[in-house]
Write a protein that holds these residues in place. Structure first.
Motif, PDB file in Angstrom:
ATOM      1  N   ILE A 134      32.414  52.019  17.485  1.00 36.61           N
ATOM      2  CA  ILE A 134      32.793  50.742  17.419  1.00 36.61           C
ATOM      3  C   ILE A 134      31.547  49.882  17.864  1.00 36.61           C
ATOM      4  CG2 ILE A 134      34.316  48.947  18.553  1.00 36.61           C
ATOM      5  CD1 ILE A 134      36.165  50.842  18.882  1.00 36.61           C
ATOM      6  N   ILE A 135      30.791  50.237  18.902  1.00 35.43           N
ATOM      7  CA  ILE A 135      29.728  49.591  19.574  1.00 35.43           C
ATOM      8  C   ILE A 135      28.833  49.317  18.188  1.00 35.43           C
ATOM      9  CG2 ILE A 135      27.737  49.667  21.193  1.00 35.43           C
ATOM     10  CD1 ILE A 135      29.682  50.825  22.888  1.00 35.43           C
ATOM     11  N   LEU A 136      28.515  50.622  17.729  1.00 34.51           N
ATOM     12  CA  LEU A 136      27.518  50.436  16.717  1.00 34.51           C
ATOM     13  C   LEU A 136      27.862  49.239  15.630  1.00 34.51           C
ATOM     14  CD1 LEU A 136      25.057  51.673  14.923  1.00 34.51           C
ATOM     15  CD2 LEU A 136      26.727  53.111  13.792  1.00 34.51           C
ATOM     16  N   GLY A 137      29.162  49.323  15.175  1.00 39.56           N
ATOM     17  CA  GLY A 137      29.862  48.483  14.110  1.00 39.56           C
ATOM     18  C   GLY A 137      29.557  47.078  14.608  1.00 39.56           C
ATOM     19  N   HIS A 138      30.080  46.774  15.937  1.00 30.76           N
ATOM     20  CA  HIS A 138      29.938  45.578  16.157  1.00 30.76           C
ATOM     21  C   HIS A 138      28.427  45.071  16.255  1.00 30.76           C
ATOM     22  CE1 HIS A 138      34.038  45.308  18.453  1.00 30.76           C
ATOM     23  NE2 HIS A 138      34.119  45.345  17.002  1.00 30.76           N
ATOM     24  N   THR A 139      27.574  45.811  16.875  1.00 36.75           N
ATOM     25  CA  THR A 139      26.143  45.423  16.872  1.00 36.75           C
ATOM     26  C   THR A 139      25.654  44.979  15.612  1.00 36.75           C
ATOM     27  OG1 THR A 139      26.034  47.011  18.540  1.00 36.75           O
ATOM     28  CG2 THR A 139      24.052  45.976  17.706  1.00 36.75           C
ATOM     29  N   VAL A 140      26.048  45.848  14.322  1.00 38.32           N
ATOM     30  CA  VAL A 140      25.442  45.560  13.223  1.00 38.32           C
ATOM     31  C   VAL A 140      25.963  44.163  12.696  1.00 38.32           C
ATOM     32  CG1 VAL A 140      25.686  46.317  10.629  1.00 38.32           C
ATOM     33  CG2 VAL A 140      25.342  47.925  12.477  1.00 38.32           C
ATOM     34  N   HIS A 141      27.234  43.944  12.932  1.00 33.71           N
ATOM     35  CA  HIS A 141      28.010  42.441  12.449  1.00 33.71           C
ATOM     36  C   HIS A 141      27.290  41.404  13.265  1.00 33.71           C
ATOM     37  CE1 HIS A 141      31.502  39.718  12.332  1.00 33.71           C
ATOM     38  NE2 HIS A 141      30.900  39.724  10.880  1.00 33.71           N
ATOM     39  N   ASN A 142      26.712  41.677  14.513  1.00 35.70           N
ATOM     40  CA  ASN A 142      26.261  40.637  15.338  1.00 35.70           C
ATOM     41  C   ASN A 142      25.003  40.108  15.238  1.00 35.70           C
ATOM     42  OD1 ASN A 142      28.873  40.587  16.471  1.00 35.70           O
ATOM     43  ND2 ASN A 142      28.711  41.105  18.516  1.00 35.70           N
ATOM     44  N   VAL A 143      24.045  41.030  14.929  1.00 37.62           N
ATOM     45  CA  VAL A 143      22.728  41.028  14.785  1.00 37.62           C
ATOM     46  C   VAL A 143      22.190  39.788  14.083  1.00 37.62           C
ATOM     47  CG1 VAL A 143      20.715  42.012  14.144  1.00 37.62           C
ATOM     48  CG2 VAL A 143      21.896  43.353  15.526  1.00 37.62           C
ATOM     49  N   PRO A 144      22.934  39.639  12.767  1.00 36.57           N
ATOM     50  CA  PRO A 144      22.450  38.354  12.019  1.00 36.57           C
ATOM     51  C   PRO A 144      22.625  37.207  12.878  1.00 36.57           C
ATOM     52  CG  PRO A 144      23.786  40.064  10.694  1.00 36.57           C
ATOM     53  CD  PRO A 144      23.903  40.670  11.988  1.00 36.57           C
ATOM     54  N   PHE A 145      23.884  36.775  13.476  1.00 32.88           N
ATOM     55  CA  PHE A 145      24.123  35.677  14.153  1.00 32.88           C
ATOM     56  C   PHE A 145      22.866  35.496  15.223  1.00 32.88           C
ATOM     57  CE2 PHE A 145      28.193  37.134  12.612  1.00 32.88           C
ATOM     58  CZ  PHE A 145      28.457  35.987  11.994  1.00 32.88           C
ATOM     59  N   VAL A 146      22.657  36.512  15.905  1.00 31.35           N
ATOM     60  CA  VAL A 146      21.681  36.354  17.062  1.00 31.35           C
ATOM     61  C   VAL A 146      20.224  36.033  16.486  1.00 31.35           C
ATOM     62  CG1 VAL A 146      20.646  37.504  19.025  1.00 31.35           C
ATOM     63  CG2 VAL A 146      22.943  37.914  18.687  1.00 31.35           C
ATOM     64  N   THR A 147      19.940  36.605  15.523  1.00 32.33           N
ATOM     65  CA  THR A 147      18.557  36.461  14.587  1.00 32.33           C
ATOM     66  C   THR A 147      18.568  34.955  14.333  1.00 32.33           C
ATOM     67  OG1 THR A 147      18.826  38.678  14.000  1.00 32.33           O
ATOM     68  CG2 THR A 147      17.049  37.323  12.989  1.00 32.33           C
ATOM     69  N   LEU A 148      19.578  34.347  13.724  1.00 34.77           N
ATOM     70  CA  LEU A 148      19.597  33.114  13.212  1.00 34.77           C
ATOM     71  C   LEU A 148      19.472  31.948  14.512  1.00 34.77           C
ATOM     72  CD1 LEU A 148      22.169  33.409  10.451  1.00 34.77           C
ATOM     73  CD2 LEU A 148      19.539  33.224  10.303  1.00 34.77           C
ATOM     74  N   VAL A 149      20.130  32.426  15.323  1.00 37.07           N
ATOM     75  CA  VAL A 149      20.213  31.407  16.486  1.00 37.07           C
ATOM     76  C   VAL A 149      18.616  31.610  17.145  1.00 37.07           C
ATOM     77  CG1 VAL A 149      21.103  30.815  19.079  1.00 37.07           C
ATOM     78  CG2 VAL A 149      22.466  31.293  17.053  1.00 37.07           C
ATOM     79  N   VAL A 150      18.121  32.810  17.497  1.00 37.02           N
ATOM     80  CA  VAL A 150      17.044  32.865  18.193  1.00 37.02           C
ATOM     81  C   VAL A 150      15.727  32.217  17.401  1.00 37.02           C
ATOM     82  CG1 VAL A 150      15.160  34.562  18.933  1.00 37.02           C
ATOM     83  CG2 VAL A 150      17.703  34.851  19.638  1.00 37.02           C
ATOM     84  N   MET A 151      15.710  32.446  15.855  1.00 35.35           N
ATOM     85  CA  MET A 151      14.693  32.120  15.106  1.00 35.35           C
ATOM     86  C   MET A 151      14.704  30.499  15.201  1.00 35.35           C
ATOM     87  SD  MET A 151      14.942  34.279  11.507  1.00 35.35           S
ATOM     88  CE  MET A 151      13.804  33.220  10.580  1.00 35.35           C
ATOM     89  N   ALA A 152      15.914  29.817  15.101  1.00 34.55           N
ATOM     90  CA  ALA A 152      15.813  28.549  15.228  1.00 34.55           C
ATOM     91  C   ALA A 152      15.281  27.888  16.471  1.00 34.55           C
ATOM     92  CB  ALA A 152      17.574  27.797  15.178  1.00 34.55           C
TER      93      ALA A 152
END
Lengths: 262, 328
Positions: A134-152
């Protein structure tokens, strides 16, 4: 626009607010009903269902299990997302758009397909269904959101900050930890809370990647399938209050960050 | 200017802890750390490769990997593999889909549902977004927006349950209808396409509203004033200025709602009935039973993924956009 359309639109707005809130308010109310039968009207009220939830060790265990998953997921997503953002943000290289698209991929795949593909992948990697999966699955799903916010946020970091740190003798690692990371703080807090919410609320990945130990949404789902009861309302209300508080907190820190850069 | 900014920026962490400074100072002065970083960061190029290695590994391993593995499994005749038996390549799993109506029906129903719901959500949320962006004072917009965001943070299951309580035979809607005397027995709203649609719109509407709001908010007021000066009436101003300029928001909102609504599993299970089986339930069915059916499930998931991504790709192309910046 004319006066009448303006009034009409404000009516539509408030109707929409009512549509969003009424089901949740009804659900919270039903948790106070003094009867095991779900349905209106409510004639007698009680706190018993809520007290029951706080004394039910099974529910508390499930809650702690979900929390542990949410916290681990958040930590991993923040580290990985920040790393990807500090690579994708400042550098220009051929194929950047493809890497960016791949980064966003998990965010646009329909939930059920994401869950199924991760279930197959976990089997392929020999990870048993359960917490790790589950942790792997949730991490895969969440990484895009973190990346976009941090990139901004990274895009607004003045180059001179890093250069000054370098002039003062910091190498790129020290400059990252002493200058970039403190600057990213509001973005990391906002994205982090968002990750916790996504993980804590997620049903479909937890359902397919989990073992017999359920997460909170999976527990509610299982209870619902065997029949409605005010106990479920009480559990759901606790979840609702928690997520609302976390959400407002995330919103505030993100808002502050945007204000700071304007 | 740049100089003062720099000082302010670095003053904060310095003040935060003088102990930490000594740690970083010691780290920089440490000879073995120096030797390692000297080798690692010798050239810009080497530094770039080190920074790039993990992100590239992650997106290939964790983002693309599961999808490719799913495609691969869909061509195998059995998975998970049994000991000693080499799995054979086959197209049978894909053909299963085209052979049976019980698989095709949910598939097309899901697509039809998702398209209808996307359009309905757009029609419902557009006035709300317009009102927020153009008629609420800027200082109050955050409050009005927050009011819509709070229910949005509550998870899929909890909100689905809330809809069940609203629409049940002894639910609030039926209670009010009976009290008003409009009906003398409960209307069975639940387990129909009506309850399912209402639930999914309830879950997805904010994914439409937020992109719409942010694109409408960007339209400068003087554009509309200019159009008015040139003699355009309110409707003409809307169709010739506002609507085209909010195209960006419409495109992202519709894409998000379409992709998300096709992916729900728990909501159709809880709110729908036998006549509303969606493809997510069909796919899930292959994973509840013994492992042998996984390849069929993988093939069906692949069919759905390819279809939805192709449809959204065509849609975005028609709207004059590439997928880039979809999430912004």
């Amino acid at each position: 626009m004319t006066r009448s359309t303006r009034i009409l639109m404000s009516v539509i707005y408030w109707a929409f607010v009512v549509y969003l809130f009424v089901p949740l308010i009804l659900m919270v109310m039903m948790g106070f009903k003094d009867s095991a039968f779900i349905g209106f009207p409510i004639k007698a009220w009680t706190f018993e269902w809520y007290l029951g939830v706080f004394q039910d060790t099974k529910v508390i265990n499930v809650f702690l299990y979900s929390m542990a998953i949410a916290l681990s997921t958040t930590f991993l997503s923040l580290v990985i997302g920040t790393w990807i953002a500090s690579f994708l943000g400042p550098y220009k290289f051929p194929g950047k758009l493809i890497v960016f698209a791949l980064t966003c991929l998990p965010a646009v795949i329909p939930g059920i397909i994401s869950a199924i593909s991760l279930r197959i992948y976990a089997r392929f990697l020999d990870i048993d269904p359960g917490m790790m999966a589950i942790i792997l699955g949730h991490t895969v799903h969440n990484v895009p959101f973190v990346t976009l916010v941090v990139m901004a946020r990274l895009a607004t970091l003045p180059k001179s900050h890093i250069e000054a740190a370098r002039d003062l003798g910091a190498d790129s690692i020290v400059a990252f930890f002493r200058v970039t990371l403190p600057y990213l703080r509001p973005a990391l807090i906002g994205a982090g809370i968002f990750c916790m919410l996504l993980s804590f609320d997620d049903f479909v990945r937890a359902f397919f990647l989990g073992s017999y130990q359920p997460t909170l949404p999976v527990l509610i789902f299982a209870k619902l399938r065997s029949g409605m009861s005010p106990e479920i309302n009480a559990i759901s209300t606790v979840v609702l209050v928690m997520t609302a508080i976390l959400g407002i907190w995330a919103e505030r820190s993100m808002r502050r960050m945007n204000k700071g850069t304007e | 200017m740049a100089h003062t900014e720099t000082r302010q920026g670095s003053a904060e962490p310095n003040a935060a802890g003088s102990q930490r400074r000594s740690f970083w100072g010691a780290l920089l002065g440490n000879s073995s750390y120096d030797a390692v970083t000297r080798v690692l960061f010798k050239t810009q190029r080497r530094q770039f490769i080190i920074l790039a290695s993990f992100p590239l590994f992650w997106v290939l391993f964790a983002h693309l990997g599961p999808i490719l593995q799913m495609f691969w499994i869909s061509f195998l005749d059995s998975y998970p593999p049994t000991a000693g038996v080499e799995p054979q390549l086959t197209f049978a799993n894909w053909m299963t889909f085209f052979e049976a109506r019980i698989f095709m029906m949910p598939f097309f129903r899901t697509l039809g549902f998702a398209l209808t719901l996307t359009l309905t959500t757009l029609l419902i949320t557009y006035p709300v977004a317009y009102f927020l962006a153009k008629h609420v004072r800027r200082g109050n917009q955050l409050m009005f927006l927050l009011l819509l965001l709070i229910p949005f943070w509550v998870g899929e299951i909890v909100r689905t349950y809330a809809i069940m309580i609203l629409l049940g035979n002894t639910g609030a809607v039926n209670l009010i209808l009976q009290w008003l005397g409009l009906t003398d027995r409960p209307i069975p709203f639940m387990y129909t396409s009506f309850s399912l649609s209402l639930g999914i719109i309830y879950l997805t509407s904010l994914y439409m509203l937020l992109p719409l709001y942010s694109s409408l908010e960007k339209i400068p007021r003087n554009y509309l004033e200019a159009a008015a000066d040139l003699g355009a009436g309110p409707w003409r101003r809307f169709f010739r200025v506002t609507l085209p300029l909010s195209r960006e928001g419409i495109a992202s909102g519709c894409t998000l709602v379409f992709l998300i609504s096709t992916g729900y599993y728990a909501t159709p299970v809880l709110l729908g009935g036998p006549s509303t089986t969606v493809f997510a339930e069909t796919i899930a069915g292959f994973f509840h039973v013994a492992g042998d059916e996984w390849p069929v499930g993988a093939a069906f998931s692949s069919i759905m993924l390819i279809t939805t991504l192709t449809l959204t790709g065509i849609f975005l192309k028609l709207m004059g956009r590439t997928g880039k910046g979809l999430m912004e």
